[in-house]
Scaffold this motif. Structure first.
Motif, mmCIF file in Angstrom:
data_model
loop_
_atom_site.group_PDB
_atom_site.id
_atom_site.type_symbol
_atom_site.label_atom_id
_atom_site.label_comp_id
_atom_site.label_asym_id
_atom_site.label_seq_id
_atom_site.Cartn_x
_atom_site.Cartn_y
_atom_site.Cartn_z
ATOM 1 N N SER A 1 2.294 14.707 -9.550
ATOM 2 C CA SER A 1 3.286 15.782 -9.683
ATOM 3 C C SER A 1 3.648 15.994 -11.143
ATOM 4 C CB SER A 1 4.533 15.443 -8.864
ATOM 5 O OG SER A 1 4.202 15.302 -7.491
ATOM 6 N N SER A 2 3.749 14.926 -11.918
ATOM 7 C CA SER A 2 4.079 15.061 -13.333
ATOM 8 C C SER A 2 2.987 15.782 -14.106
ATOM 9 C CB SER A 2 4.306 13.660 -13.937
ATOM 10 O OG SER A 2 5.376 13.000 -13.290
ATOM 11 N N SER A 3 1.703 15.458 -13.780
ATOM 12 C CA SER A 3 0.600 16.135 -14.480
ATOM 13 C C SER A 3 0.552 17.614 -14.143
ATOM 14 C CB SER A 3 -0.727 15.457 -14.107
ATOM 15 O OG SER A 3 -0.984 15.599 -12.711
ATOM 16 N N GLN A 4 0.848 18.001 -12.892
ATOM 17 C CA GLN A 4 0.881 19.413 -12.524
ATOM 18 C C GLN A 4 1.996 20.144 -13.252
ATOM 19 O OE1 GLN A 4 1.131 19.697 -8.271
ATOM 20 N NE2 GLN A 4 -1.121 19.734 -8.040
ATOM 21 N N ALA B 1 1.382 9.577 -6.133
ATOM 22 C CA ALA B 1 1.862 10.941 -5.872
ATOM 23 C C ALA B 1 2.810 11.412 -6.970
ATOM 24 C CB ALA B 1 2.555 11.005 -4.513
ATOM 25 N N SER B 2 3.676 10.504 -7.454
ATOM 26 C CA SER B 2 4.612 10.897 -8.508
ATOM 27 C C SER B 2 3.871 11.178 -9.819
ATOM 28 C CB SER B 2 5.649 9.794 -8.710
ATOM 29 O OG SER B 2 5.017 8.593 -9.155
ATOM 30 N N GLN B 3 2.833 10.400 -10.127
ATOM 31 C CA GLN B 3 2.061 10.659 -11.330
ATOM 32 C C GLN B 3 1.344 12.004 -11.250
ATOM 33 O OE1 GLN B 3 1.900 8.899 -14.131
ATOM 34 N NE2 GLN B 3 3.450 7.476 -13.346
ATOM 35 N N LEU C 1 0.819 -1.216 0.000
ATOM 36 C CA LEU C 1 0.000 0.000 0.000
ATOM 37 C C LEU C 1 0.852 1.265 0.000
ATOM 38 C CD1 LEU C 1 -2.840 -1.011 2.496
ATOM 39 C CD2 LEU C 1 -2.997 -0.819 0.004
ATOM 40 N N LEU C 2 1.955 1.244 0.725
ATOM 41 C CA LEU C 2 2.843 2.403 0.776
ATOM 42 C C LEU C 2 3.475 2.671 -0.587
ATOM 43 C CD1 LEU C 2 4.104 4.566 2.581
ATOM 44 C CD2 LEU C 2 5.959 2.964 3.114
ATOM 45 N N GLY C 3 3.882 1.598 -1.261
ATOM 46 C CA GLY C 3 4.446 1.778 -2.599
ATOM 47 C C GLY C 3 3.431 2.326 -3.592
#
Length: 474
Positions: free
Chosen positions: A51-54, A47-49, A39-41
């Motif tokens: 940040s990329s869209s922003q 979250a990384s996906q 779940l942590l992974g």
């Protein structure tokens, strides 16, 4: 929350395995621990996906400049203008759009995003030029004189300050009841913003011209004199403030009218009208000084290249041998009546003679004026000739259209007899001079200044025009 629960279960299983010495419980503790790690992974991957869209959304769009309403791009200098200019010019009276006007434009078009592209581009071009886009006027919008960028806003501020319906600057040339609208600001839409109008009775009398502010209540007949309205509203009072214009023969004054809902006869309104009259007078003085300076430069330039005098033509400034009088001024403009009256007053003082100013108005002046300038010139020529014959040796000067002033060096009794004889003689005239004349007389005394003597004569002439009888003020 689920990750925390799985970690707690794994820790609890490991503790039980240690306490009870059961190795299989260690394997049971590893299962929830692996679930928590999964779940942590998954959380870090989401979250990384995000940040990329922003980061991608922060990149500038690939729209063209025309789509954004930008038609051209030019370098801007230190002064803030383009290509070395200093921005939009305000000499023609154009003003930058205020925030209020921008808000009004947005409110009037709530579906702005769906408006046609051409309309939006026109609006942005207008904003770049420093002029607001055209929009239909509201019903309660104040009407101002568009071609008077200084006087219009000045009168509008006075109208708003005193709560008037209309404030106008009027000019009365000579003694005829014809008023020129120099500037006007009004809440009403059916007003005449420029041009002139005529009245049946004077708006400004001689006594009112000597007071800084005069408040008058109006009845139905007086309301009909407000001819700058197409249909006058329920005006019940007017305030009049004359301007000090000693260098002109015309009467210039401010007029503010109001309904019964507004009270004009207060000390605050008196003070405002007096100060605004002084301010407007200063504005007119500055304008006249600028025009005079420009005229002087033109005259100096013309004098640098003098034209040869045609053979047989009298030199400029010479006396006409036919009638022994000086020719008119070179620019054709008449002398101010104030100067002529002051000149006669001084001459009468030197000779210790009495003096009376007689103003004579041809009663048919309106019908003659409707026939055109040529008819007026012919009538004035015959009128002046006739007056000079009836007043031999007396000075006769033009005081207005088909209006002449005669300076008599006689006592009051002799002036009265002479004026009645003149009225009878003119009543027998035919042709262009038929219809008789109106005669107003002002007999000079020690209190009179040139303006006051002319004012008394004007008031007497207006009384004579209304009554048909010769009027004398002494």
């Amino acid at each position: 929350m689920l990750r925390v629960l799985l970690v707690l279960v794994a820790v609890l299983a490991a503790v039980l395995a240690f306490v009870f010495d059961q190795p299989w419980l260690y394997a049971a503790a590893a299962v929830p621990l692996l679930g928590a790690l999964g779940l942590l992974g998954r959380y870090f991957w989401i979250a990384s996906q995000h940040s990329s869209s922003q980061a991608e959304s922060m990149d500038p769009p690939d729209d063209s400049l025309e789509d954004l309403g930008i038609m051209d791009v030019r370098p801007q200098d230190r002064e803030g203008g383009a290509n070395g200019t200093s921005g939009p010019s305000h000499e023609d009276g154009a003003e930058n759009p205020s925030p209020a006007s921008s808000t009004d434009a947005d409110d009037s078009a709530p579906e702005n995003s769906q408006a046609p592209q051409e309309e939006r581009l026109d609006q942005r071009r207008a904003e770049r030029r420093g002029t607001p886009p055209e929009s239909p006027s509201e019903n309660n919008e104040s009407v101002q004189s568009d071609d008077r960028p200084v006087l219009g806003p000045l009168l509008e501020s006075l109208r708003a300050a005193v709560g008037a319906q209309t404030v106008c600057l009027l000019v009365q040339e000579e003694v005829v009841l014809d008023y020129q609208i120099a500037a006007l600001a009004s809440l009403q839409s059916n007003v005449q913003k420029d041009g002139s109008f005529e009245t049946q009775s004077p708006l400004l009398s001689a006594s009112m011209s000597r007071r800084p502010v005069t408040i008058r209540t109006l009845d139905e007949g007086d309301r009909d004199n407000l001819r700058y309205y197409e249909t006058a509203p329920d005006i019940t009072q007017v305030a009049i403030a004359p301007l000090s214009r000693p260098d002109t023969s015309a009467s210039v004054f401010l007029l503010a009218d109001a309904t019964a809902e507004t009270e004009l006869d207060t000390s605050e309104v008196h003070s405002l009208l007096k100060r605004y009259a002084e301010t407007v007078g200063s504005v007119l003085d500055a304008k006249e000084a600028e025009e005079t300076s420009a005229s002087s430069q033109e005259v100096e330039a013309a004098e640098m290249e003098p034209e040869p005098t045609p053979q047989g033509q009298a030199e400029e400034g010479a006396i006409d041998p036919a009638n022994g009088t000086e020719p008119p001024e070179r620019d054709g403009t008449p002398r101010p009546r104030r100067e002529i009256i002051a000149e006669e007053m001084e001459a009468a003082d030197v000779a210790s003679d009495p003096l009376a100013l007689v103003l004579v108005l041809l009663n048919r002046y309106e019908s003659i004026a409707r026939e055109g300038e040529a008819a007026v010139e012919r009538a004035e020529h015959h009128f002046r000739t006739r007056l000079e014959n009836l007043a031999p040796g007396q000075r006769v000067e033009r005081f207005g259209e088909l209006t002449y002033g005669i300076f008599l060096r006689r006592e009051m009794e002799a002036v009265e007899v002479w004026a009645l004889d003149l009225q009878d003689a003119m009543a027998r005239e035919t042709g262009e001079l038929e219809g008789g004349v109106s005669i107003g007389v002002a007999v000079r005394d020690a209190r009179h200044t040139p303006e006051e003597l002319r004012g008394d004569a004007t008031e007497a002439l207006l009384e004579a025009y209304e009554t048909g009888e010769c009027a004398i003020k002494a």
